[in-house]
Design a protein around this motif. Structure first.
Motif, PDB file in Angstrom:
ATOM      1  N   GLN A   9      -7.287  -6.104 -22.682  1.00 23.84           N
ATOM      2  CA  GLN A   9      -7.097  -6.372 -23.976  1.00 23.84           C
ATOM      3  C   GLN A   9      -5.705  -6.930 -24.303  1.00 23.84           C
ATOM      4  O   GLN A   9      -4.716  -6.540 -23.678  1.00 23.84           O
ATOM      5  N   GLN A 108     -13.421   7.584 -25.095  1.00 21.81           N
ATOM      6  CA  GLN A 108     -12.226   6.891 -25.433  1.00 21.81           C
ATOM      7  C   GLN A 108     -12.299   6.661 -26.839  1.00 21.81           C
ATOM      8  O   GLN A 108     -11.155   6.626 -27.089  1.00 21.81           O
ATOM      9  N   LYS A 112      -8.967   7.651 -29.021  1.00 17.66           N
ATOM     10  CA  LYS A 112      -8.205   6.549 -29.660  1.00 17.66           C
ATOM     11  C   LYS A 112      -8.202   6.881 -31.148  1.00 17.66           C
ATOM     12  O   LYS A 112      -7.309   6.652 -32.063  1.00 17.66           O
ATOM     13  N   ASP A 149     -10.740   4.953 -16.229  1.00 22.67           N
ATOM     14  CA  ASP A 149     -10.968   5.248 -17.579  1.00 22.67           C
ATOM     15  C   ASP A 149     -11.947   4.519 -18.021  1.00 22.67           C
ATOM     16  O   ASP A 149     -12.795   4.751 -19.198  1.00 22.67           O
ATOM     17  N   GLN A 150     -12.637   3.551 -17.485  1.00 25.06           N
ATOM     18  CA  GLN A 150     -13.705   2.550 -17.776  1.00 25.06           C
ATOM     19  C   GLN A 150     -15.064   2.911 -17.373  1.00 25.06           C
ATOM     20  O   GLN A 150     -16.217   2.433 -17.690  1.00 25.06           O
ATOM     21  N   LYS A 195      -3.170   8.937 -19.009  1.00 21.86           N
ATOM     22  CA  LYS A 195      -2.927   7.600 -18.191  1.00 21.86           C
ATOM     23  C   LYS A 195      -2.062   6.936 -18.835  1.00 21.86           C
ATOM     24  O   LYS A 195      -1.996   6.896 -20.174  1.00 21.86           O
TER      25      LYS A 195
HETATM   26 MG    MG Z   1      -7.618   0.800 -22.641  1.00 19.76          MG
END
Ligand code: MG
Ligand code: ATP
Length: 332
Positions: A9, A108, A112, A149-150, A195
């Motif tokens: 991103q 996630q 967020k 994290d993905q 992270k």
């Molecule tokens: Mg990210």
């Protein structure tokens, strides 16, 4: 050649060491024997509020950092997500086979939205993993090099591909994550339980790839370490020290345990000095190339335009096939 797809991103002026060790370095390695597509995912970046000029600038800078790290545009397709409208189109279709509960389980989004204040988070942030699934599936992707994290988003992508194939007939390749255990999760230097992230509350725990060497050295020197004095690789008991050992190991090609063994009788200060030295040596040529690339925006735009053409060649075929399977009437 087997296909690779990945993206970052444009949510910051600089990528950080986690992006580099967790993903970008692998992108450079796998492009040798894969047909790779590397995307600057600007549609994802607007899931959080950003000024238009800032987004434009970050999109160019992110692409330049791919190239500065060694992504070769003659070998790999480098492009901007919004240049290929197929991504948003396929995301709609996939959203219609995604369960609301299934999407709600994505951690996630929870992380967020808590950080931004849950009533301020957008629907786009919620459906983000579905767009990510579209990104990947459009290219018949076999392998997706990403950070730890993905993993959950990749699992959703696989589920959606399998579900679509079962319901409408074989259409999508079911992709595999490519996550390297040792560097898959670089931690924040100030909070080694979180992270390292572009969107961290405070920048003091980040090593940005484009930071001034003095700033990088200071951040590493100020990294939170653990009680005691012994340099030992133990993620539970010594998360801060282990993070530094992991970084040093990744950049020297050793295991963290072997690196730790070299610090018998030495202290945290010695470890930090060595980490700073190795990181700075890695960043110097990267920063040099980045500066050159940014000095020639016309050339960068040419690379991105060529990348978009090639990306759409592939994406449009997949989208047409998926549209037909779903039962959309051909346009003409
Ligand atoms: Mg990210
Ligand atoms: P943001 O906070 O805006 O989400 P980010 O730092 O998480 O930014 P992304 O653009 O979301 O970065 O992710 C780009 C790639 O970098 C992904 O493959 C992701 O898994 C990887 N990545 C991100 N942070 C880390 C990290 N700390 N360690 C290893 N890999 C990481």
């Amino acid at each position: 050649l087997p296909r690779v797809f990945s993206g970052m991103q444009p949510t910051s002026d600089s990528l950080h060491l986690g992006n580099y060790l967790g993903a970008l370095r692998q992108w450079v390695a796998v492009q040798e024997d894969h047909d790779a597509f590397y995307c600057v995912v600007d549609l994802h970046a607007i899931t959080v509020e950003v000024a238009p000029d800032v987004l434009r600038q970050r999109t160019r800078r992110t692409a330049a950092q791919y190239l500065a790290a060694g992504v070769d545009p003659d070998r790999s397709t480098v492009f901007v997500q919004s240049h290929a409208p197929e991504h948003a189109q396929l995301a709609w279709v996939l959203g219609c086979i995604t369960g609301f509960g299934e999407a709600s389980r994505m951690t996630q989004f929870k992380d967020k939205s808590v950080r931004g204040g849950s009533d301020r988070s957008s629907v786009g942030l919620f459906t983000y993993p579905i767009l990510q699934a579209a990104d990947i599936l459009l290219y018949g992707t076999h392998l997706v090099p990403v950070g730890e994290d993905q993993r959950q988003h990749l699992e959703l992508t696989r589920d959606l591909a399998q579900r679509f194939n079962a319901r409408f007939g074989e259409t999508f390749v079911v992709p595999e994550p490519y996550i390297l255990g040792s560097t898959a999760k670089i931690m924040d230097l100030q909070d080694p339980t979180a992270k390292m992230s572009k969107s961290a509350q405070s920048a003091t725990g980040l090593v940005d790839l484009l930071d001034d060497p003095k700033v990088v050295a200071k951040r590493i020197r100020s990294a939170v370490t653990d009680t005691g004095r012994e340099v030992r690789f133990d993620r539970e008991e010594k998360p801060g020290v282990s993070n530094l050992l992991g970084i040093l190991a990744a950049l020297t090609g050793a295991t963290p345990e072997a690196v730790a063994a070299g610090y018998e009788g030495k202290g945290y200060g010695d470890l930090k000095a060595d980490v700073a030295e190795v990181v700075l040596a890695e960043l110097a040529p990267f920063q040099q190339r980045f500066t050159e690339l940014l000095a020639d925006p016309a050339e960068l735009d040419r690379v991105l335009a060529a990348g978009a053409l090639r990306a759409r060649e592939v994406a449009s075929v997949t989208l047409a096939r998926a549209s037909d399977r779903v039962g959309f009437l051909p346009a003409g």
